[in-house]
Design a protein around this motif. Structure first.
Motif, PDB file in Angstrom:
ATOM      1  N   ARG A  79       0.822  -1.202   0.000  1.00 21.67           N
ATOM      2  CA  ARG A  79       0.000   0.000   0.000  1.00 21.67           C
ATOM      3  C   ARG A  79       0.864   1.263   0.000  1.00 21.67           C
ATOM      4  NH1 ARG A  79      -4.367   1.042   4.711  1.00 21.67           N
ATOM      5  NH2 ARG A  79      -2.509   0.689   5.953  1.00 21.67           N
ATOM      6  N   MET A  80       1.945   1.268   0.802  1.00 23.64           N
ATOM      7  CA  MET A  80       2.798   2.448   0.858  1.00 23.64           C
ATOM      8  C   MET A  80       3.553   2.643  -0.454  1.00 23.64           C
ATOM      9  SD  MET A  80       2.141   3.964   3.630  1.00 23.64           S
ATOM     10  CE  MET A  80       3.475   5.128   3.828  1.00 23.64           C
ATOM     11  N   GLU A  81       3.929   1.557  -1.097  1.00 23.16           N
ATOM     12  CA  GLU A  81       4.548   1.653  -2.422  1.00 23.16           C
ATOM     13  C   GLU A  81       3.569   2.299  -3.397  1.00 23.16           C
ATOM     14  OE1 GLU A  81       7.195  -1.726  -3.598  1.00 23.16           O
ATOM     15  OE2 GLU A  81       5.802  -1.856  -5.281  1.00 23.16           O
ATOM     16  N   SER A  82       2.296   1.929  -3.285  1.00 27.55           N
ATOM     17  CA  SER A  82       1.269   2.514  -4.149  1.00 27.55           C
ATOM     18  C   SER A  82       1.105   4.001  -3.871  1.00 27.55           C
ATOM     19  CB  SER A  82      -0.071   1.797  -3.936  1.00 27.55           C
ATOM     20  OG  SER A  82      -0.006   0.452  -4.350  1.00 27.55           O
ATOM     21  N   ARG A  83       1.092   4.367  -2.598  1.00 29.38           N
ATOM     22  CA  ARG A  83       0.948   5.775  -2.247  1.00 29.38           C
ATOM     23  C   ARG A  83       2.121   6.606  -2.782  1.00 29.38           C
ATOM     24  NH1 ARG A  83      -0.175   6.174   4.043  1.00 29.38           N
ATOM     25  NH2 ARG A  83       0.346   8.347   3.547  1.00 29.38           N
ATOM     26  N   THR A  84       3.319   6.053  -2.685  1.00 31.52           N
ATOM     27  CA  THR A  84       4.493   6.752  -3.211  1.00 31.52           C
ATOM     28  C   THR A  84       4.361   6.950  -4.714  1.00 31.52           C
ATOM     29  OG1 THR A  84       5.871   5.742  -1.487  1.00 31.52           O
ATOM     30  CG2 THR A  84       7.018   6.699  -3.380  1.00 31.52           C
ATOM     31  N   PHE A  85       3.930   5.899  -5.406  1.00 30.87           N
ATOM     32  CA  PHE A  85       3.750   5.963  -6.851  1.00 30.87           C
ATOM     33  C   PHE A  85       2.747   7.052  -7.230  1.00 30.87           C
ATOM     34  CE2 PHE A  85       1.271   4.841 -10.590  1.00 30.87           C
ATOM     35  CZ  PHE A  85       2.239   4.605 -11.540  1.00 30.87           C
TER      36      PHE A  85
ATOM     37  N   GLU B 166      13.346   3.279  -3.790  1.00 25.72           N
ATOM     38  CA  GLU B 166      13.167   2.075  -2.996  1.00 25.72           C
ATOM     39  C   GLU B 166      12.443   2.460  -1.715  1.00 25.72           C
ATOM     40  OE1 GLU B 166      15.040  -1.523  -3.429  1.00 25.72           O
ATOM     41  OE2 GLU B 166      13.848  -0.710  -5.089  1.00 25.72           O
ATOM     42  N   TYR B 167      11.316   1.802  -1.459  1.00 26.55           N
ATOM     43  CA  TYR B 167      10.557   2.086  -0.254  1.00 26.55           C
ATOM     44  C   TYR B 167      11.039   1.183   0.872  1.00 26.55           C
ATOM     45  CZ  TYR B 167       6.890   2.710   3.133  1.00 26.55           C
ATOM     46  OH  TYR B 167       6.223   2.978   4.299  1.00 26.55           O
ATOM     47  N   ASP B 168      11.473   1.777   1.965  1.00 25.97           N
ATOM     48  CA  ASP B 168      11.975   1.038   3.124  1.00 25.97           C
ATOM     49  C   ASP B 168      10.899   1.021   4.198  1.00 25.97           C
ATOM     50  OD1 ASP B 168      14.385   0.732   1.834  1.00 25.97           O
ATOM     51  OD2 ASP B 168      15.294   2.490   2.779  1.00 25.97           O
ATOM     52  N   SER B 169      10.352  -0.167   4.455  1.00 29.93           N
ATOM     53  CA  SER B 169       9.291  -0.286   5.449  1.00 29.93           C
ATOM     54  C   SER B 169       9.768  -1.068   6.658  1.00 29.93           C
ATOM     55  CB  SER B 169       8.067  -0.994   4.845  1.00 29.93           C
ATOM     56  OG  SER B 169       8.354  -2.364   4.618  1.00 29.93           O
TER      57      SER B 169
ATOM     58  N   MET C  56      12.801   5.927   0.296  1.00 29.21           N
ATOM     59  CA  MET C  56      11.569   6.530   0.812  1.00 29.21           C
ATOM     60  C   MET C  56      11.094   5.695   1.992  1.00 29.21           C
ATOM     61  SD  MET C  56      10.668   9.190  -1.182  1.00 29.21           S
ATOM     62  CE  MET C  56       8.902   9.376  -1.275  1.00 29.21           C
ATOM     63  N   THR C  57      10.580   6.362   3.008  1.00 30.35           N
ATOM     64  CA  THR C  57      10.014   5.695   4.176  1.00 30.35           C
ATOM     65  C   THR C  57       8.587   6.176   4.393  1.00 30.35           C
ATOM     66  OG1 THR C  57      10.712   7.415   5.731  1.00 30.35           O
ATOM     67  CG2 THR C  57      12.311   5.647   5.232  1.00 30.35           C
ATOM     68  N   GLY C  58       7.919   5.563   5.356  1.00 29.04           N
ATOM     69  CA  GLY C  58       6.583   6.017   5.693  1.00 29.04           C
ATOM     70  C   GLY C  58       6.571   7.463   6.147  1.00 29.04           C
ATOM     71  N   TYR C  59       7.605   7.858   6.858  1.00 37.72           N
ATOM     72  CA  TYR C  59       7.710   9.262   7.290  1.00 37.72           C
ATOM     73  C   TYR C  59       7.779  10.177   6.074  1.00 37.72           C
ATOM     74  CZ  TYR C  59       9.727  13.602   8.998  1.00 37.72           C
ATOM     75  OH  TYR C  59       9.966  14.933   9.246  1.00 37.72           O
ATOM     76  N   ASP C  60       8.562   9.788   5.073  1.00 35.32           N
ATOM     77  CA  ASP C  60       8.733  10.630   3.884  1.00 35.32           C
ATOM     78  C   ASP C  60       7.414  10.861   3.156  1.00 35.32           C
ATOM     79  OD1 ASP C  60      11.469  10.759   4.336  1.00 35.32           O
ATOM     80  OD2 ASP C  60      11.880   8.999   3.090  1.00 35.32           O
ATOM     81  N   ILE C  61       6.645   9.799   2.971  1.00 34.24           N
ATOM     82  CA  ILE C  61       5.418   9.937   2.199  1.00 34.24           C
ATOM     83  C   ILE C  61       4.334  10.664   2.993  1.00 34.24           C
ATOM     84  CG2 ILE C  61       4.449   7.706   2.879  1.00 34.24           C
ATOM     85  CD1 ILE C  61       4.172   9.449  -0.563  1.00 34.24           C
ATOM     86  N   ASN C  62       4.446  10.655   4.335  1.00 33.21           N
ATOM     87  CA  ASN C  62       3.467  11.361   5.162  1.00 33.21           C
ATOM     88  C   ASN C  62       3.886  12.789   5.495  1.00 33.21           C
ATOM     89  OD1 ASN C  62       1.473   9.298   5.496  1.00 33.21           O
ATOM     90  ND2 ASN C  62       2.854   8.235   6.894  1.00 33.21           N
ATOM     91  N   SER C  63       5.158  13.104   5.275  1.00 32.76           N
ATOM     92  CA  SER C  63       5.665  14.441   5.566  1.00 32.76           C
ATOM     93  C   SER C  63       5.679  15.259   4.284  1.00 32.76           C
ATOM     94  CB  SER C  63       7.082  14.357   6.149  1.00 32.76           C
ATOM     95  OG  SER C  63       7.693  15.628   6.180  1.00 32.76           O
ATOM     96  N   PHE C  64       4.816  16.254   4.212  1.00 36.56           N
ATOM     97  CA  PHE C  64       4.703  17.030   2.982  1.00 36.56           C
ATOM     98  C   PHE C  64       6.016  17.710   2.588  1.00 36.56           C
ATOM     99  CE2 PHE C  64       3.217  20.897   0.645  1.00 36.56           C
ATOM    100  CZ  PHE C  64       2.825  20.231  -0.513  1.00 36.56           C
ATOM    101  N   PRO C  65       6.728  18.375   3.504  1.00 39.41           N
ATOM    102  CA  PRO C  65       8.004  18.987   3.104  1.00 39.41           C
ATOM    103  C   PRO C  65       9.013  17.971   2.582  1.00 39.41           C
ATOM    104  CG  PRO C  65       7.288  19.861   5.217  1.00 39.41           C
ATOM    105  CD  PRO C  65       6.399  18.694   4.914  1.00 39.41           C
ATOM    106  N   THR C  66       9.020  16.774   3.168  1.00 37.77           N
ATOM    107  CA  THR C  66       9.997  15.761   2.764  1.00 37.77           C
ATOM    108  C   THR C  66       9.680  15.191   1.396  1.00 37.77           C
ATOM    109  OG1 THR C  66      10.316  15.195   5.100  1.00 37.77           O
ATOM    110  CG2 THR C  66      11.190  13.661   3.470  1.00 37.77           C
ATOM    111  N   ILE C  67       8.405  14.886   1.139  1.00 36.06           N
ATOM    112  CA  ILE C  67       8.061  14.346  -0.178  1.00 36.06           C
ATOM    113  C   ILE C  67       8.308  15.390  -1.259  1.00 36.06           C
ATOM    114  CG2 ILE C  67       5.611  14.958  -0.025  1.00 36.06           C
ATOM    115  CD1 ILE C  67       7.057  11.812  -1.687  1.00 36.06           C
ATOM    116  N   CYS C  68       8.097  16.674  -0.939  1.00 31.61           N
ATOM    117  CA  CYS C  68       8.395  17.734  -1.908  1.00 31.61           C
ATOM    118  C   CYS C  68       9.892  17.775  -2.210  1.00 31.61           C
ATOM    119  CB  CYS C  68       7.930  19.087  -1.374  1.00 31.61           C
ATOM    120  SG  CYS C  68       6.138  19.328  -1.368  1.00 31.61           S
ATOM    121  N   LYS C  69      10.715  17.647  -1.171  1.00 30.08           N
ATOM    122  CA  LYS C  69      12.161  17.671  -1.351  1.00 30.08           C
ATOM    123  C   LYS C  69      12.632  16.506  -2.210  1.00 30.08           C
ATOM    124  CE  LYS C  69      14.801  16.251   1.982  1.00 30.08           C
ATOM    125  NZ  LYS C  69      15.530  16.155   3.282  1.00 30.08           N
TER     126      LYS C  69
END
Length: 224
Positions: free
Chosen positions: A83-89, A141-144, A174-187
């Motif tokens: 699911r998190m891989e899908s969200r990242t995509f 690469e998503y690290d869970s 990418m981690t769960g924190y990255d995809i949930n943190s708006f500033p981090t995903i933007c970076k």
């Protein structure tokens, strides 16, 4: 019984773009949610494919090019593994009008060719990248915690990164924190755009609001 293809077509009429994307990725992926919604089952056979869902839409009336189902099938791919891989995509590949960063659509779990020495080093016959821009030799690469929680899992992850580095593939973690943190995903999306050789004007306030809305919406979806 309703087929997965018809299920997607019907549900896409009543859900948002983000929900339809995540639903399609799960139906065409190798994971599914457990009944209690607390965890996933992994490494299962996909229920359908993007091609089969597109064929179903062609057979139905009322699904024009502007429908959510048609829009979703323009970007989604087979083989999402979580699911998190899908969200990242979705965050990276969705069009800007839907709140995504509109990166070129990557392969999901795209296979990478490795030689005999690398096979022995990994103790595995195959290697793939979670999200893979093959022409650019670039991967996410998503690290869970689920797959990298033990010392053994971490060691295997580092070995994979070593081989990918030897192959000249740049890896962005990418981690769960990255995809949930708006500033981090933007970076991280900004780094990927630069690595892909894409230059864009700074996003408008409206674009940033759409991106934030998409990230928050995906974080709130727990049924897919």
């Amino acid at each position: 019984m309703c087929s997965p293809e018809l299920l997607f077509a019907q549900m896409s009429r009543t859900v948002s773009y983000a929900e339809a994307c995540l639903l399609a990725l799960e139906l065409c992926g190798t994971f599914t949610m457990r009944p209690n919604m607390d965890d996933c089952l992994y490494e299962i056979a996909p229920l359908t494919s993007v091609a089969r869902m597109a064929k179903m839409l062609d057979a139905l009336d009322g699904f024009g090019s502007d429908s959510i189902a048609r829009q979703v099938l323009k970007i989604v791919k087979d083989n999402s593994a979580s699911r998190m891989e899908s969200r990242t995509f979705v965050a990276l590949a969705a069009p800007r009008a839907q709140g995504g960063f509109a990166l070129p659509v990557p392969e999901i779990n795209g296979p990478v060719t490795i030689n005999d020495e690398q096979v022995r080093f990994l103790n595995s016959t195959g290697l793939s990248c979670d999200l893979y821009w093959r022409d650019a030799n670039l991967a996410v690469e998503y690290d869970s915690k689920t797959h990298h929680g033990s010392s053994k899992d971490l060691s295997h992850t580092l070995d994979r990164r070593t081989v990918l580095n030897d192959l000249g593939i740049r890896v962005v973690s990418m981690t769960g924190y990255d995809i949930n943190s708006f500033p981090t995903i933007c970076k991280k999306a900004g780094y990927l755009l630069k690595a892909l050789g894409i230059r864009r004007q700074p996003p408008s306030q409206r674009t940033m609001q759409r991106r934030l809305r998409l990230i928050r919406e995906m974080a709130s979806i727990d049924w897919v």
